[in-house]
Design a protein around this motif. Structure first.
Motif, short mmCIF file in Angstrom:
data_model
loop_
_atom_site.label_atom_id
_atom_site.label_comp_id
_atom_site.label_asym_id
_atom_site.label_seq_id
_atom_site.Cartn_x
_atom_site.Cartn_y
_atom_site.Cartn_z
N ASP A 145 24.05 31.73 61.85
CA ASP A 145 22.71 31.45 61.33
C ASP A 145 22.42 32.11 59.99
N ILE A 146 22.98 33.27 59.73
CA ILE A 146 22.70 33.95 58.46
C ILE A 146 23.27 33.15 57.29
N TYR A 147 24.20 32.29 57.58
CA TYR A 147 24.94 31.53 56.57
C TYR A 147 24.34 30.14 56.35
N LEU A 148 23.45 29.70 57.25
CA LEU A 148 22.95 28.33 57.21
C LEU A 148 22.29 27.91 55.89
N PRO A 149 21.34 28.70 55.35
CA PRO A 149 20.69 28.24 54.11
C PRO A 149 21.64 28.07 52.94
N SER A 150 22.82 28.67 53.03
CA SER A 150 23.77 28.64 51.91
C SER A 150 24.71 27.44 51.94
N LEU A 151 24.67 26.63 53.01
CA LEU A 151 25.66 25.56 53.14
C LEU A 151 25.69 24.61 51.94
N PRO A 152 24.56 24.09 51.48
CA PRO A 152 24.64 23.21 50.30
C PRO A 152 25.24 23.90 49.08
N GLU A 153 24.90 25.19 48.85
CA GLU A 153 25.44 25.93 47.71
C GLU A 153 26.95 26.15 47.85
N PHE A 182 35.41 36.80 49.60
CA PHE A 182 36.25 36.63 48.41
C PHE A 182 37.15 35.40 48.52
N THR A 183 36.79 34.45 49.38
CA THR A 183 37.63 33.26 49.58
C THR A 183 37.71 32.43 48.31
N PRO A 184 38.90 31.88 47.99
CA PRO A 184 39.04 31.08 46.76
C PRO A 184 38.73 29.60 46.95
N GLY A 185 38.67 29.11 48.19
CA GLY A 185 38.46 27.68 48.38
C GLY A 185 37.98 27.37 49.79
N ILE A 186 37.56 26.14 50.01
CA ILE A 186 36.98 25.75 51.28
C ILE A 186 38.00 25.79 52.40
N ARG A 232 28.67 22.97 46.79
CA ARG A 232 28.70 22.78 45.33
C ARG A 232 29.66 23.76 44.66
N ASP A 233 29.65 25.02 45.10
CA ASP A 233 30.47 26.05 44.47
C ASP A 233 31.96 25.81 44.69
N LEU A 234 32.31 25.36 45.90
CA LEU A 234 33.72 25.16 46.23
C LEU A 234 34.16 23.71 46.09
N GLY A 235 33.25 22.84 45.65
CA GLY A 235 33.61 21.43 45.47
C GLY A 235 33.98 20.75 46.76
N ALA A 236 33.25 21.04 47.84
CA ALA A 236 33.59 20.54 49.17
C ALA A 236 32.60 19.49 49.63
N THR A 237 33.05 18.63 50.53
CA THR A 237 32.18 17.61 51.11
C THR A 237 31.28 18.22 52.18
N THR A 238 30.27 17.46 52.59
CA THR A 238 29.38 17.92 53.64
C THR A 238 30.14 18.20 54.93
N GLY A 241 27.22 10.52 59.25
CA GLY A 241 26.38 10.40 58.06
C GLY A 241 25.57 11.61 57.70
N GLY A 242 25.43 12.56 58.61
CA GLY A 242 24.75 13.81 58.31
C GLY A 242 23.25 13.71 58.15
#
Length: 409
Positions: A34-42, A101-105, A45-51, A373-374
């Motif tokens: 839950d602490i991570y939920l608000p950050s999902l869209p960011e 410090f992860t480099p990618g999704i 975008r930051d890691l260039g990942a799909t929904t 479809g999310g």
């Protein structure tokens, strides 16, 4: 009923210290998610990942936890309760730092699976300790009281995570998770007694563990009831993984507005859990299950209709969702208490089996929200499907709806 060789729990009534300590342990996976939920869209975008890929960083924790529980459960039955949870929480701290410090999704997904594996120790041991100390209505009541502590996660964690991310970025959220893990490790080390004395421990090794799981699998009523928490959690996790995209991208809520909505829904979770804790003193857990589950399915159906027609707009969607989330809290505590009561002589293994099904089913089902479809209808469809399967299992695979079905539970 319980199988032969069971030992009577040494205490008659749960105390506040049991609720707080075990609640902190059981809340670790909820805080991690839950602490991570608000950050999902960011993160996307930051890691260039799909929904869908970003949602896998949530459900990967559940899948890892399901596997971890199957390993930790038997270990806790022959090593005792303290060592597995101290090791698991310690590794959680290390993995949290690596996630920052992860480099990618892809790496983040893999780390989250590992994190879920070791987080499982806290959940399994919390359930096993409950069975070590309590039984029957006391166990079900304590499981519900734990929701008061666990409920703090959806009330506070997204707000805290959103604030941290807005100031220092989403990676700092994982550093906060590491700090929480350190605090929890110290509390467990100082306050958790060993509740499984050596004379009650099972034979070590994989063969006894496999024999234990084989015994559980042969009890078809145990398996049927043990599936219900997983299907219930699938409904909840469909909301958890879908809501950031449904509410933030679909309805345009800001991170802080989303955190507020999540907190309001957390009130439903906590309030319903406390009602259930009081109710089980007067009503058998199986009777609560057979009423609450059809109500939850009906409410999920209304949610789907609202999502498809957009009747009532955002407020209409949130109102129905609030009721549904409250109804869900009458399901896992009672189903888990019934299942655990059947195999108290191997509480760790039974708790692991229940927990593995719970997280494994939820981790498998909830990604369907992104696949479909999310959006709000996709989220509601998965909720309806999970609740419908749960009701079919209860009705067809257990004696719950028979006139003489489990009269004492």
């Amino acid at each position: 009923m319980t199988t032969g060789g069971d030992h009577s729990p040494p205490f008659r009534r749960p105390q506040a210290k049991h609720v707080l300590l075990l609640g902190l342990m059981a809340a670790l996976p909820a805080v991690t998610s839950d602490i991570y939920l608000p950050s999902l869209p960011e993160v996307g975008r930051d890691l260039g990942a799909t929904t869908t890929a970003v949602q896998l960083t949530m459900t990967g924790v559940l899948v890892g936890s399901g596997v971890g529980m199957l390993v930790v459960g038997p270990l806790s039955d022959w090593l005792g309760r303290r060592r597995p949870v101290l090791i698991g929480v310690g590794v959680h701290v290390v993995i949290s730092v690596l996630c920052a410090f992860t480099p990618g999704i892809e790496v983040l997904i893999a780390l989250r699976v590992v994190q879920g594996f070791f987080n499982a120790a806290a959940t399994v041991v919390a359930l096993a300790v409950i069975r070590d100390l309590f039984s029957g209505a006391d166990a079900s009541s304590l499981l519900s009281r734990l929701m008061l502590v666990i409920g703090i996660a959806p009330l506070l964690a997204p707000t805290v995570g959103g604030l941290i991310a807005s100031v220092a970025g989403w990676r700092a959220v994982f550093l906060a998770l590491a700090a929480f893990g350190v605090a929890l490790w110290l509390v467990v080390y100082r306050r958790l007694p060993e509740t499984l004395p050596p004379e009650r421990r099972r034979e070590r090794g994989m063969r006894p563990a496999l024999r234990g799981y084989a015994t559980l699998l042969r009890d078809r009523h145990f398996v049927a009831v043990a599936v219900l928490p997983g299907l219930s959690m699938s409904v909840l996790m469909s909301y958890v993984v879908g809501s950031p995209f449904v509410l933030r991208e679909g309805y345009g809520l800001s991170a802080n507005q989303f955190a507020l909505v999540f907190a309001v829904n957390g009130v439903a979770l906590v309030g319903a859990a406390q009602i259930n804790a009081a109710l089980v003193r007067r009503v058998a857990p199986i009777r609560i299950l057979r009423v609450a589950l059809p109500l939850a399915l009906g409410c999920a159906g209304v949610l789907l209709a609202v999502a498809l027609t957009e009747a009532g707009g955002l407020l209409g969607l949130l109102a129905v969702l609030w009721v549904l989330l409250g109804l869900l809290q009458f399901l896992p505590p009672n189903a888990s208490a019934i299942a655990l009561s059947r195999h108290g002589e191997m509480a760790g293994t039974a708790a692991a089996f229940i927990g593995a099904l719970q997280t494994g089913i939820a981790g498998t089902v909830s990604p369907l929200v992104g696949v479909l479809g999310g959006d709000a209808p996709a989220m509601a469809v998965v909720m309806v499907g999970s609740a419908a399967v749960a009701l079919l299992v209860l009705a067809l695979a257990t004696p719950a709806y028979r006139r003489d079905g489990w009269p004492l539970l």
